[in-house]
Design a protein around this motif. Structure first.
Motif, PDB file in Angstrom:
ATOM      1  N   GLY A 106      35.379  93.620  37.953  1.00  0.00           N
ATOM      2  CA  GLY A 106      36.341  93.561  39.048  1.00  0.00           C
ATOM      3  C   GLY A 106      36.583  92.151  39.550  1.00  0.00           C
ATOM      4  O   GLY A 106      37.343  91.939  40.485  1.00  0.00           O
ATOM      5  N   GLN A 107      35.959  91.159  38.926  1.00  0.00           N
ATOM      6  CA  GLN A 107      36.137  89.748  39.276  1.00  0.00           C
ATOM      7  C   GLN A 107      36.353  88.966  37.983  1.00  0.00           C
ATOM      8  O   GLN A 107      35.610  89.150  37.029  1.00  0.00           O
ATOM      9  N   THR A 108      37.363  88.121  37.954  1.00  0.00           N
ATOM     10  CA  THR A 108      37.612  87.307  36.767  1.00  0.00           C
ATOM     11  C   THR A 108      38.529  86.150  37.129  1.00  0.00           C
ATOM     12  O   THR A 108      38.887  85.968  38.294  1.00  0.00           O
ATOM     13  N   THR A 109      38.929  85.393  36.140  1.00  0.00           N
ATOM     14  CA  THR A 109      39.839  84.276  36.356  1.00  0.00           C
ATOM     15  C   THR A 109      41.245  84.676  35.940  1.00  0.00           C
ATOM     16  O   THR A 109      41.449  85.543  35.103  1.00  0.00           O
ATOM     17  N   GLY A 110      42.184  84.011  36.549  1.00  0.00           N
ATOM     18  CA  GLY A 110      43.583  84.267  36.242  1.00  0.00           C
ATOM     19  C   GLY A 110      44.428  83.113  36.733  1.00  0.00           C
ATOM     20  O   GLY A 110      43.911  82.101  37.198  1.00  0.00           O
ATOM     21  N   VAL A 111      45.725  83.301  36.648  1.00  0.00           N
ATOM     22  CA  VAL A 111      46.655  82.269  37.080  1.00  0.00           C
ATOM     23  C   VAL A 111      47.887  82.936  37.686  1.00  0.00           C
ATOM     24  O   VAL A 111      48.323  83.982  37.219  1.00  0.00           O
ATOM     25  N   LYS A 112      48.400  82.327  38.735  1.00  0.00           N
ATOM     26  CA  LYS A 112      49.635  82.814  39.356  1.00  0.00           C
ATOM     27  C   LYS A 112      50.802  82.057  38.717  1.00  0.00           C
ATOM     28  O   LYS A 112      50.827  80.827  38.711  1.00  0.00           O
ATOM     29  N   LEU A 113      51.717  82.832  38.169  1.00  0.00           N
ATOM     30  CA  LEU A 113      52.859  82.278  37.434  1.00  0.00           C
ATOM     31  C   LEU A 113      54.164  82.742  38.064  1.00  0.00           C
ATOM     32  O   LEU A 113      54.198  83.767  38.740  1.00  0.00           O
ATOM     33  N   ASP A 114      55.228  82.013  37.780  1.00  0.00           N
ATOM     34  CA  ASP A 114      56.574  82.497  38.060  1.00  0.00           C
ATOM     35  C   ASP A 114      57.123  82.989  36.732  1.00  0.00           C
ATOM     36  O   ASP A 114      57.106  82.264  35.733  1.00  0.00           O
ATOM     37  N   LEU A 115      57.588  84.234  36.718  1.00  0.00           N
ATOM     38  CA  LEU A 115      58.060  84.853  35.486  1.00  0.00           C
ATOM     39  C   LEU A 115      59.574  85.034  35.529  1.00  0.00           C
ATOM     40  O   LEU A 115      60.133  85.356  36.582  1.00  0.00           O
ATOM     41  N   VAL A 116      60.215  84.837  34.378  1.00  0.00           N
ATOM     42  CA  VAL A 116      61.626  85.156  34.199  1.00  0.00           C
ATOM     43  C   VAL A 116      61.732  85.995  32.933  1.00  0.00           C
ATOM     44  O   VAL A 116      61.299  85.565  31.861  1.00  0.00           O
ATOM     45  N   ASP A 117      62.275  87.210  33.076  1.00  0.00           N
ATOM     46  CA  ASP A 117      62.609  88.065  31.935  1.00  0.00           C
ATOM     47  C   ASP A 117      64.119  88.091  31.817  1.00  0.00           C
ATOM     48  O   ASP A 117      64.813  88.512  32.750  1.00  0.00           O
ATOM     49  N   ASP A 118      64.646  87.649  30.676  1.00  0.00           N
ATOM     50  CA  ASP A 118      66.085  87.586  30.428  1.00  0.00           C
ATOM     51  C   ASP A 118      66.425  88.586  29.326  1.00  0.00           C
ATOM     52  O   ASP A 118      66.150  88.342  28.153  1.00  0.00           O
ATOM     53  N   TYR A 119      67.011  89.718  29.723  1.00  0.00           N
ATOM     54  CA  TYR A 119      67.368  90.785  28.781  1.00  0.00           C
ATOM     55  C   TYR A 119      68.794  90.617  28.283  1.00  0.00           C
ATOM     56  O   TYR A 119      69.694  90.295  29.067  1.00  0.00           O
ATOM     57  N   GLN A 120      68.979  90.868  26.988  1.00  0.00           N
ATOM     58  CA  GLN A 120      70.297  90.915  26.367  1.00  0.00           C
ATOM     59  C   GLN A 120      70.330  92.110  25.434  1.00  0.00           C
ATOM     60  O   GLN A 120      69.413  92.290  24.619  1.00  0.00           O
TER      61      GLN A 120
END
Length: 182
Positions: A138-152
């Motif tokens: 229940g504890q680990t490392t991670g990163v906060k990202l800004d995500l962009v999904d561009d669908y076509q």
């Protein structure tokens, strides 16, 4: 990883399997905007092209209607890695935007929005908390990202999702999913 993480008529659309309103009630109809996501309905196999230095992967996903058609949900598995994720997609009638909520078995989660289709693109943007090393404690490392999904939509039963991840230092990585209906 974000799942489908869209204005084409559905092909082989699967029936609504979500919760039903109490018997005798007149349910509120689903918003018409949700039809813009119908291209996602069904089962797909997606070949992932990673950013430089990454490893190719295969994403299997199935999208169905839920809650009387008010939402769609996607269950997906990414291999290698045994990542299992779920995405819920809907229309926010107050803000006039699509919403996308994502979570997976590693503990990653994200919330994204889209204003809708523009020039053949449906772009979702928002924060993603990405687990780097899954851990059962229940504890680990991670990163906060800004995500962009561009669908076509590339054709019937065929779409592409170009995904960009922007890190806290401003660097960006981009990959893409080429998805075909099974």
């Amino acid at each position: 990883m974000s799942l489908v993480a869209l204005a084409v008529s559905p092909v082989n659309a699967e029936p609504d399997t979500g919760a039903k309103p109490p018997h005798g009630k007149n349910p509120l109809p689903a918003p018409p905007q949700i039809r813009d996501l119908d291209f996602l309905l069904g089962s797909y196999t997606c070949d992932y092209t990673p950013p430089p230095g990454g490893k190719p992967a295969v994403l299997k996903l199935t999208t169905k209607r839920a809650m009387g058609g008010h939402y769609l949900y996607t269950d997906a598995t990414l291999e290698p890695g045994s990542v299992v994720g779920r995405t819920s997609l809907g229309w926010n009638p107050v803000d006039g935007k699509f919403i996308n909520q994502y979570h997976d078995n590693w503990g990653s989660s994200g919330n994204y929005t889209s204003s809708g289709w523009k020039d053949g693109h449906l772009i979702f943007k928002g924060p993603l908390t990405q687990v780097i090393t899954p851990n059962g404690s229940g504890q680990t490392t991670g990163v906060k990202l800004d995500l962009v999904d561009d669908y076509q939509v590339l054709g019937p039963g065929h779409f592409k999702d170009t995904t960009s991840f922007t890190f806290p230092d401003g660097s960006t990585l981009q990959g893409s999913y080429d998805c075909r209906r099974q």
